[in-house]
Design a protein around this motif. Structure first.
Motif, PDB file in Angstrom:
ATOM      1  N   PRO A   7       9.955 -14.751   9.515  1.00 28.83           N
ATOM      2  CA  PRO A   7       9.531 -14.645   8.033  1.00 28.83           C
ATOM      3  C   PRO A   7      10.476 -13.523   7.146  1.00 28.83           C
ATOM      4  O   PRO A   7      10.346 -13.755   6.163  1.00 28.83           O
ATOM      5  N   TYR A   8      11.086 -12.968   7.671  1.00 25.07           N
ATOM      6  CA  TYR A   8      12.073 -11.856   6.893  1.00 25.07           C
ATOM      7  C   TYR A   8      13.346 -12.585   6.778  1.00 25.07           C
ATOM      8  O   TYR A   8      14.344 -11.759   6.354  1.00 25.07           O
ATOM      9  N   LEU A   9      13.724 -13.564   7.041  1.00 28.19           N
ATOM     10  CA  LEU A   9      15.117 -14.378   6.716  1.00 28.19           C
ATOM     11  C   LEU A   9      15.167 -14.333   5.532  1.00 28.19           C
ATOM     12  O   LEU A   9      16.499 -14.065   5.058  1.00 28.19           O
ATOM     13  N   VAL A  10      14.510 -14.562   4.639  1.00 30.59           N
ATOM     14  CA  VAL A  10      14.549 -14.638   3.246  1.00 30.59           C
ATOM     15  C   VAL A  10      15.011 -13.373   2.683  1.00 30.59           C
ATOM     16  O   VAL A  10      16.114 -13.132   1.777  1.00 30.59           O
ATOM     17  N   PHE A  11      14.486 -12.192   3.187  1.00 34.21           N
ATOM     18  CA  PHE A  11      14.652 -10.782   2.766  1.00 34.21           C
ATOM     19  C   PHE A  11      16.208 -10.598   3.293  1.00 34.21           C
ATOM     20  O   PHE A  11      17.074  -9.719   2.590  1.00 34.21           O
ATOM     21  N   LYS A  12      16.621 -11.065   4.477  1.00 31.89           N
ATOM     22  CA  LYS A  12      18.015 -10.762   5.072  1.00 31.89           C
ATOM     23  C   LYS A  12      19.122 -11.470   4.241  1.00 31.89           C
ATOM     24  O   LYS A  12      20.017 -10.839   4.220  1.00 31.89           O
ATOM     25  N   ILE A  13      18.873 -12.504   3.429  1.00 28.29           N
ATOM     26  CA  ILE A  13      19.764 -13.077   2.580  1.00 28.29           C
ATOM     27  C   ILE A  13      20.021 -12.663   1.355  1.00 28.29           C
ATOM     28  O   ILE A  13      20.865 -12.228   0.758  1.00 28.29           O
ATOM     29  N   PHE A  14      18.641 -12.366   0.661  1.00 20.45           N
ATOM     30  CA  PHE A  14      18.755 -11.882  -0.522  1.00 20.45           C
ATOM     31  C   PHE A  14      18.867 -10.468  -0.935  1.00 20.45           C
ATOM     32  O   PHE A  14      19.444 -10.023  -1.907  1.00 20.45           O
ATOM     33  N   ILE A  15      18.634  -9.394   0.117  1.00 21.97           N
ATOM     34  CA  ILE A  15      18.718  -8.024  -0.153  1.00 21.97           C
ATOM     35  C   ILE A  15      20.222  -7.699  -0.266  1.00 21.97           C
ATOM     36  O   ILE A  15      20.710  -7.002  -1.126  1.00 21.97           O
ATOM     37  N   PRO A  16      21.079  -8.238   0.554  1.00 21.49           N
ATOM     38  CA  PRO A  16      22.485  -7.832   0.374  1.00 21.49           C
ATOM     39  C   PRO A  16      22.973  -8.543  -1.028  1.00 21.49           C
ATOM     40  O   PRO A  16      23.797  -7.608  -1.692  1.00 21.49           O
ATOM     41  N   ILE A  17      22.588  -9.546  -1.301  1.00 22.32           N
ATOM     42  CA  ILE A  17      23.189 -10.194  -2.682  1.00 22.32           C
ATOM     43  C   ILE A  17      22.555  -9.564  -3.733  1.00 22.32           C
ATOM     44  O   ILE A  17      23.337  -9.019  -4.503  1.00 22.32           O
ATOM     45  N   VAL A  18      21.123  -8.879  -3.714  1.00 22.52           N
ATOM     46  CA  VAL A  18      20.551  -8.120  -4.884  1.00 22.52           C
ATOM     47  C   VAL A  18      21.542  -6.627  -4.669  1.00 22.52           C
ATOM     48  O   VAL A  18      21.919  -6.038  -5.792  1.00 22.52           O
ATOM     49  N   ALA A  19      21.725  -6.086  -3.521  1.00 18.84           N
ATOM     50  CA  ALA A  19      22.451  -4.838  -3.451  1.00 18.84           C
ATOM     51  C   ALA A  19      23.829  -4.990  -4.093  1.00 18.84           C
ATOM     52  O   ALA A  19      24.352  -4.021  -4.716  1.00 18.84           O
ATOM     53  N   PHE A  20      24.514  -6.077  -3.608  1.00 14.83           N
ATOM     54  CA  PHE A  20      25.747  -6.146  -4.307  1.00 14.83           C
ATOM     55  C   PHE A  20      25.956  -6.436  -5.741  1.00 14.83           C
ATOM     56  O   PHE A  20      26.765  -5.937  -6.485  1.00 14.83           O
ATOM     57  N   GLY A  21      24.872  -7.092  -6.280  1.00  3.06           N
ATOM     58  CA  GLY A  21      24.664  -7.013  -7.804  1.00  3.06           C
ATOM     59  C   GLY A  21      24.601  -5.495  -8.364  1.00  3.06           C
ATOM     60  O   GLY A  21      24.942  -5.396  -9.411  1.00  3.06           O
ATOM     61  N   PHE A  22      23.632  -5.040  -7.760  1.00  2.00           N
ATOM     62  CA  PHE A  22      23.171  -3.483  -8.337  1.00  2.00           C
ATOM     63  C   PHE A  22      24.251  -2.759  -8.036  1.00  2.00           C
ATOM     64  O   PHE A  22      24.698  -2.089  -9.087  1.00  2.00           O
ATOM     65  N   LEU A  23      25.218  -2.763  -7.300  1.00  7.65           N
ATOM     66  CA  LEU A  23      26.500  -1.939  -7.280  1.00  7.65           C
ATOM     67  C   LEU A  23      27.367  -2.194  -8.117  1.00  7.65           C
ATOM     68  O   LEU A  23      28.194  -1.595  -8.652  1.00  7.65           O
ATOM     69  N   SER A  24      27.769  -3.698  -8.241  1.00  9.94           N
ATOM     70  CA  SER A  24      28.544  -4.042  -9.282  1.00  9.94           C
ATOM     71  C   SER A  24      28.276  -3.850 -10.628  1.00  9.94           C
ATOM     72  O   SER A  24      29.069  -3.181 -11.354  1.00  9.94           O
ATOM     73  N   ILE A  25      26.918  -3.654 -10.908  1.00 11.31           N
ATOM     74  CA  ILE A  25      26.600  -3.238 -12.488  1.00 11.31           C
ATOM     75  C   ILE A  25      26.659  -1.671 -12.528  1.00 11.31           C
ATOM     76  O   ILE A  25      27.258  -1.287 -13.343  1.00 11.31           O
ATOM     77  N   CYS A  26      26.497  -0.902 -11.579  1.00  7.13           N
ATOM     78  CA  CYS A  26      26.579   0.471 -11.427  1.00  7.13           C
ATOM     79  C   CYS A  26      28.206   0.957 -11.344  1.00  7.13           C
ATOM     80  O   CYS A  26      28.454   1.910 -12.392  1.00  7.13           O
ATOM     81  N   CYS A  27      28.941   0.069 -10.637  1.00  9.52           N
ATOM     82  CA  CYS A  27      30.533   0.644 -10.781  1.00  9.52           C
ATOM     83  C   CYS A  27      31.036  -0.006 -12.235  1.00  9.52           C
ATOM     84  O   CYS A  27      31.870   0.860 -12.750  1.00  9.52           O
ATOM     85  N   ALA A  28      30.795  -1.038 -12.823  1.00 11.67           N
ATOM     86  CA  ALA A  28      30.932  -1.231 -14.143  1.00 11.67           C
ATOM     87  C   ALA A  28      30.690  -0.168 -15.046  1.00 11.67           C
ATOM     88  O   ALA A  28      31.524  -0.045 -16.052  1.00 11.67           O
ATOM     89  N   GLY A  29      29.245   0.230 -15.035  1.00  9.75           N
ATOM     90  CA  GLY A  29      28.766   1.309 -16.015  1.00  9.75           C
ATOM     91  C   GLY A  29      29.521   2.527 -15.745  1.00  9.75           C
ATOM     92  O   GLY A  29      29.873   3.101 -16.908  1.00  9.75           O
ATOM     93  N   PHE A  30      30.023   2.747 -14.550  1.00 10.56           N
ATOM     94  CA  PHE A  30      30.644   4.084 -14.254  1.00 10.56           C
ATOM     95  C   PHE A  30      32.266   3.853 -15.004  1.00 10.56           C
ATOM     96  O   PHE A  30      32.791   4.836 -15.515  1.00 10.56           O
ATOM     97  N   CYS A  31      32.812   2.700 -14.640  1.00 10.14           N
ATOM     98  CA  CYS A  31      34.072   2.645 -15.258  1.00 10.14           C
ATOM     99  C   CYS A  31      34.107   2.761 -16.760  1.00 10.14           C
ATOM    100  O   CYS A  31      35.077   3.381 -17.199  1.00 10.14           O
ATOM    101  N   LYS A  32      33.102   2.208 -17.373  1.00  4.30           N
ATOM    102  CA  LYS A  32      32.963   2.141 -18.806  1.00  4.30           C
ATOM    103  C   LYS A  32      33.052   3.661 -19.531  1.00  4.30           C
ATOM    104  O   LYS A  32      33.457   4.124 -20.373  1.00  4.30           O
ATOM    105  N   VAL A  33      31.995   4.415 -18.707  1.00  4.28           N
ATOM    106  CA  VAL A  33      31.928   5.944 -18.986  1.00  4.28           C
ATOM    107  C   VAL A  33      33.062   6.529 -18.848  1.00  4.28           C
ATOM    108  O   VAL A  33      33.423   7.435 -19.927  1.00  4.28           O
TER     109      VAL A  33
END
Length: 116
Positions: A7-33
């Motif tokens: 039942p945790y297969l959905v979390f195993k797929i989406f958690i890395p995608i969500v984490a990658f998206g969150f890190l991308s947004i944070c890196c873009a923000g830091f670069c702009k700052v």
């Protein structure tokens, strides 16, 4: 792999995608700052350089005696020039107009070869 058994297969797929998206947004923000901070620092340095490069006011020293220093100006020493002549009184300069007239106008016809 059986999808019904984990039942945790959905979390195993989406958690890395969500984490990658969150890190991308944070890196873009830091670069702009950091870019904004660098730009502000460069503008501040350029302002300091321009302020240092501005020439100081140069005062031309005048050697006047003590009585000439506080006396009002003498207008009798000013040279007066006569008014220039009126425009209709001016003559053309000889180098501005040619001495001999231009050659006469002649017509010439040239037949171009026909394009077949």
């Amino acid at each position: 792999m059986d999808m019904d058994g984990d039942p945790y297969l959905v979390f195993k797929i989406f958690i890395p995608i969500v984490a990658f998206g969150f890190l991308s947004i944070c890196c873009a923000g830091f670069c702009k700052v950091f870019q904004r901070l660098r730009k502000e620092r460069e503008e501040r340095v350029q302002g300091q350089v321009q302020a240092a490069d501005q020439p100081s006011v140069y005062v031309i020293p005048i050697s006047l005696s003590e009585d000439e220093l506080y006396r009002p100006p003498r207008y009798s020493t000013v040279q007066f020039y006569e008014a220039p002549p009126a425009y209709h009184e001016l003559n053309l300069k000889p180098e501005a107009s040619p001495v001999e007239p231009p050659p006469a106008y002649s017509e010439s016809y040239s037949h171009s070869p026909s394009h077949s």
